[in-house]
Design a protein around this motif. Structure first.
Motif, PDB file in Angstrom:
ATOM      1  N   ALA A  72       8.669   7.752  26.946  1.00 26.41           N
ATOM      2  CA  ALA A  72      10.042   7.932  26.473  1.00 26.41           C
ATOM      3  C   ALA A  72      10.644   9.225  27.001  1.00 26.41           C
ATOM      4  N   PHE A  73       9.854  10.301  26.991  1.00 27.26           N
ATOM      5  CA  PHE A  73      10.351  11.570  27.536  1.00 27.26           C
ATOM      6  C   PHE A  73      10.722  11.413  29.013  1.00 27.26           C
ATOM      7  N   ARG A  74       9.851  10.736  29.768  1.00 32.26           N
ATOM      8  CA  ARG A  74      10.128  10.558  31.191  1.00 32.26           C
ATOM      9  C   ARG A  74      11.376   9.713  31.420  1.00 32.26           C
ATOM     10  N   ALA A  75      11.568   8.692  30.586  1.00 31.03           N
ATOM     11  CA  ALA A  75      12.775   7.868  30.704  1.00 31.03           C
ATOM     12  C   ALA A  75      14.028   8.689  30.442  1.00 31.03           C
ATOM     13  N   ALA A  76      13.889   9.757  29.668  1.00 33.44           N
ATOM     14  CA  ALA A  76      15.009  10.643  29.377  1.00 33.44           C
ATOM     15  C   ALA A  76      15.100  11.808  30.364  1.00 33.44           C
ATOM     16  N   GLY A  77      14.209  11.799  31.383  1.00 36.94           N
ATOM     17  CA  GLY A  77      14.238  12.846  32.390  1.00 36.94           C
ATOM     18  C   GLY A  77      13.483  14.093  32.020  1.00 36.94           C
ATOM     19  N   VAL A  78      12.592  13.998  31.039  1.00 36.10           N
ATOM     20  CA  VAL A  78      11.798  15.148  30.594  1.00 36.10           C
ATOM     21  C   VAL A  78      10.346  14.913  31.001  1.00 36.10           C
ATOM     22  N   GLU A  79       9.835  15.737  31.912  1.00 37.25           N
ATOM     23  CA  GLU A  79       8.497  15.527  32.447  1.00 37.25           C
ATOM     24  C   GLU A  79       7.413  16.240  31.648  1.00 37.25           C
ATOM     25  N   GLN A  80       7.740  17.382  31.073  1.00 39.95           N
ATOM     26  CA  GLN A  80       6.714  18.185  30.413  1.00 39.95           C
ATOM     27  C   GLN A  80       6.541  17.768  28.958  1.00 39.95           C
ATOM     28  N   LEU A  81       5.312  17.463  28.588  1.00 35.54           N
ATOM     29  CA  LEU A  81       4.997  17.107  27.207  1.00 35.54           C
ATOM     30  C   LEU A  81       4.800  18.383  26.393  1.00 35.54           C
ATOM     31  N   PRO A  82       5.516  18.548  25.286  1.00 37.99           N
ATOM     32  CA  PRO A  82       5.304  19.750  24.474  1.00 37.99           C
ATOM     33  C   PRO A  82       3.988  19.672  23.717  1.00 37.99           C
ATOM     34  N   GLY A  83       3.593  20.779  23.118  1.00 38.73           N
ATOM     35  CA  GLY A  83       2.460  20.731  22.213  1.00 38.73           C
ATOM     36  C   GLY A  83       2.807  19.868  21.014  1.00 38.73           C
ATOM     37  N   LEU A  84       1.849  19.058  20.563  1.00 40.51           N
ATOM     38  CA  LEU A  84       2.140  18.093  19.501  1.00 40.51           C
ATOM     39  C   LEU A  84       0.997  18.021  18.502  1.00 40.51           C
ATOM     40  N   ARG A  85       1.362  17.873  17.247  1.00 36.67           N
ATOM     41  CA  ARG A  85       0.398  17.536  16.207  1.00 36.67           C
ATOM     42  C   ARG A  85       0.782  16.173  15.656  1.00 36.67           C
ATOM     43  N   LEU A 128      14.064  -0.283  23.954  1.00 32.77           N
ATOM     44  CA  LEU A 128      13.396  -1.571  24.108  1.00 32.77           C
ATOM     45  C   LEU A 128      12.732  -1.676  25.466  1.00 32.77           C
ATOM     46  N   GLN A 129      13.404  -1.219  26.531  1.00 29.47           N
ATOM     47  CA  GLN A 129      12.830  -1.305  27.878  1.00 29.47           C
ATOM     48  C   GLN A 129      11.533  -0.502  27.975  1.00 29.47           C
ATOM     49  N   VAL A 130      11.554   0.713  27.449  1.00 32.10           N
ATOM     50  CA  VAL A 130      10.373   1.576  27.526  1.00 32.10           C
ATOM     51  C   VAL A 130       9.218   0.971  26.738  1.00 32.10           C
ATOM     52  N   ALA A 131       9.493   0.531  25.503  1.00 35.88           N
ATOM     53  CA  ALA A 131       8.435  -0.009  24.649  1.00 35.88           C
ATOM     54  C   ALA A 131       7.890  -1.317  25.212  1.00 35.88           C
ATOM     55  N   ALA A 132       8.778  -2.221  25.644  1.00 37.55           N
ATOM     56  CA  ALA A 132       8.329  -3.510  26.162  1.00 37.55           C
ATOM     57  C   ALA A 132       7.574  -3.354  27.474  1.00 37.55           C
ATOM     58  N   ALA A 133       7.986  -2.409  28.309  1.00 38.09           N
ATOM     59  CA  ALA A 133       7.274  -2.175  29.566  1.00 38.09           C
ATOM     60  C   ALA A 133       5.847  -1.720  29.301  1.00 38.09           C
ATOM     61  N   GLU A 135       4.035  -2.495  26.625  1.00 36.48           N
ATOM     62  CA  GLU A 135       3.302  -3.626  26.068  1.00 36.48           C
ATOM     63  C   GLU A 135       3.148  -4.765  27.071  1.00 36.48           C
ATOM     64  N   GLY A 136       4.072  -4.855  28.018  1.00 40.78           N
ATOM     65  CA  GLY A 136       4.054  -5.943  28.980  1.00 40.78           C
ATOM     66  C   GLY A 136       4.912  -7.120  28.578  1.00 40.78           C
ATOM     67  N   HIS A 137       5.439  -7.102  27.367  1.00 34.71           N
ATOM     68  CA  HIS A 137       6.327  -8.156  26.860  1.00 34.71           C
ATOM     69  C   HIS A 137       6.997  -7.614  25.592  1.00 34.71           C
ATOM     70  N   PRO A 138       8.151  -8.192  25.213  1.00 37.92           N
ATOM     71  CA  PRO A 138       8.892  -7.630  24.085  1.00 37.92           C
ATOM     72  C   PRO A 138       8.649  -8.297  22.739  1.00 37.92           C
ATOM     73  N   ASP A 139       7.841  -9.369  22.664  1.00 37.73           N
ATOM     74  CA  ASP A 139       7.849 -10.173  21.436  1.00 37.73           C
ATOM     75  C   ASP A 139       7.197  -9.494  20.241  1.00 37.73           C
ATOM     76  N   ASN A 140       6.448  -8.413  20.436  1.00 30.46           N
ATOM     77  CA  ASN A 140       5.945  -7.648  19.287  1.00 30.46           C
ATOM     78  C   ASN A 140       6.720  -6.360  19.060  1.00 30.46           C
ATOM     79  N   VAL A 141       7.074  -5.667  20.137  1.00 30.23           N
ATOM     80  CA  VAL A 141       7.785  -4.399  19.945  1.00 30.23           C
ATOM     81  C   VAL A 141       9.185  -4.632  19.383  1.00 30.23           C
ATOM     82  N   ALA A 142       9.833  -5.733  19.776  1.00 31.43           N
ATOM     83  CA  ALA A 142      11.208  -5.969  19.322  1.00 31.43           C
ATOM     84  C   ALA A 142      11.309  -6.112  17.801  1.00 31.43           C
ATOM     85  N   PRO A 143      10.471  -6.932  17.139  1.00 30.99           N
ATOM     86  CA  PRO A 143      10.562  -6.983  15.679  1.00 30.99           C
ATOM     87  C   PRO A 143      10.183  -5.675  15.002  1.00 30.99           C
ATOM     88  N   SER A 144       9.248  -4.933  15.574  1.00 29.07           N
ATOM     89  CA  SER A 144       8.930  -3.629  14.986  1.00 29.07           C
ATOM     90  C   SER A 144      10.113  -2.675  15.099  1.00 29.07           C
TER      91      SER A 144
END
Length: 318
Positions: A72-85, A128-133, A135-144
């Motif tokens: 998702a960050f890359r799709a938004a043009g952000v390459e660096q992952l911040p520190g995360l908990r 939806l594009q990022v999540a479905a890509a 997973e390889g298909h949208p039929d589970n990510v879309a209802p979530s």
């Protein structure tokens, strides 16, 4: 760009794919949730994981939520992952056909998007594009993402989905076994071609299912007949196939949830819901000798909202 201490919390429903005859095109959001909290830290990755699958998932950058956040960050043009908990409480069983991987992907994509500055945030179509890509298909990510019954397809512009409101009388009842069936194995059992008559039957049943799910729940038994995937996958989950068949013989609209091995009944109203629970209890008890399988029977609900931000990004003081 990211502020240390910034935090987001969200709850994401599981899902069932296919919904009987709607192979790779229909998905239904289930009221069974994974919860995630993400906090921006000074650096590195930290994990506090509880519940289903928590002992076996990686605690590295290969964790599915982290991979989804990076996408998702890359799709938004952000390459660096911040520190995360990451703090996660998982209730959706893994490898059972209830959308656990899709739930993790949606959680990661939405968490990342919530942490982005407003000018960089992705729109619903991009999410939806990022999540479905992933997973390889949208039929589970879309209802979530959206909740309810979702019709999904691929077009020239990418993945597309149309959410549909579900009739208020419909109650999902699931029987979750203690064994897993990898989705890759389930897909490998499908033939390259199917008889034209079977394809025709499924097309009609899928159209009927939309009517049954939205306006005429009394049609759910014929509407959930499938000839495209469940008969071919039965060999990978004999106890599930037998349980589904026995339920349908009792007039209950049962199916394999997603790629299995969970068995799902879409009951119409309180009376049929109670009938489904009684039938499952009896059939599971009767099959205990032949099948050394332990089952969990859960009455759920259809989630009509999809993923929810419980707490919007804010800085944690102290």
């Amino acid at each position: 760009m990211f502020e240390i201490g910034q935090r987001v919390e969200l709850s994401v429903p599981g899902s069932t794919g296919n919904v009987g005859p709607g192979y790779d095109s229909l998905g239904l959001a289930l009221g069974h949730y994974d919860d995630l909290a993400v906090t921006v830290t000074e650096g590195g990755l930290e994990f506090e994981l509880h519940g289903e699958g928590s002992a076996s998932v990686p605690r590295t950058a290969e964790h599915l939520v982290v991979r989804a956040m990076r996408a998702a960050f890359r799709a938004a043009g952000v390459e660096q992952l911040p520190g995360l908990r990451l703090e996660a409480t998982n209730r959706i069983p893994h490898g059972r056909g209830m959308g656990s991987s899709a739930t993790a992907v949606v959680a990661g994509v939405l968490a990342a998007n919530a942490l982005l500055p407003a000018g960089r945030a992705l729109g619903d179509t991009q999410l939806l594009q990022v999540a479905a890509a992933m997973e390889g298909h949208p039929d589970n990510v879309a209802p979530s993402l959206y909740g309810g019954l979702v019709i999904s397809w691929s077009g020239a512009d990418g993945y597309c989905s149309a959410p549909v409101a579900v009739h208020e009388d419909i109650v999902p009842v699931v029987a979750v076994p203690d064994f897993e069936v990898p989705t890759r194995l389930a897909r490998s059992l499908l033939p390259a071609t199917v008889p034209h008559h079977d394809a025709s039957v499924n097309a009609g049943r899928t159209a009927l299912l939309v009517e049954a799910m939205t306006r005429s729940p009394e049609l759910l038994l014929p509407a959930t007949e499938d000839r495209l995937h469940q008969p071919y996958r039965a060999a990978a989950m004999p106890p599930s196939a037998r349980l589904m068949t026995a339920l349908r013989e009792r007039g209950l609209p049962a199916m394999i949830s997603g790629a299995g091995p969970t068995v799902l009944v879409l009951a119409a109203g309180r009376e049929q819901t109670e009938q489904a629970e009684r039938a499952l209890a009896e059939l599971v008890r009767e099959g205990a000798g032949a099948d050394p399988v332990s089952w969990r029977v859960l009455r759920l609900r259809v989630d009509g909202q999809g993923a929810k931000l419980v707490r919007h990004p804010q800085k944690i003081q102290g």
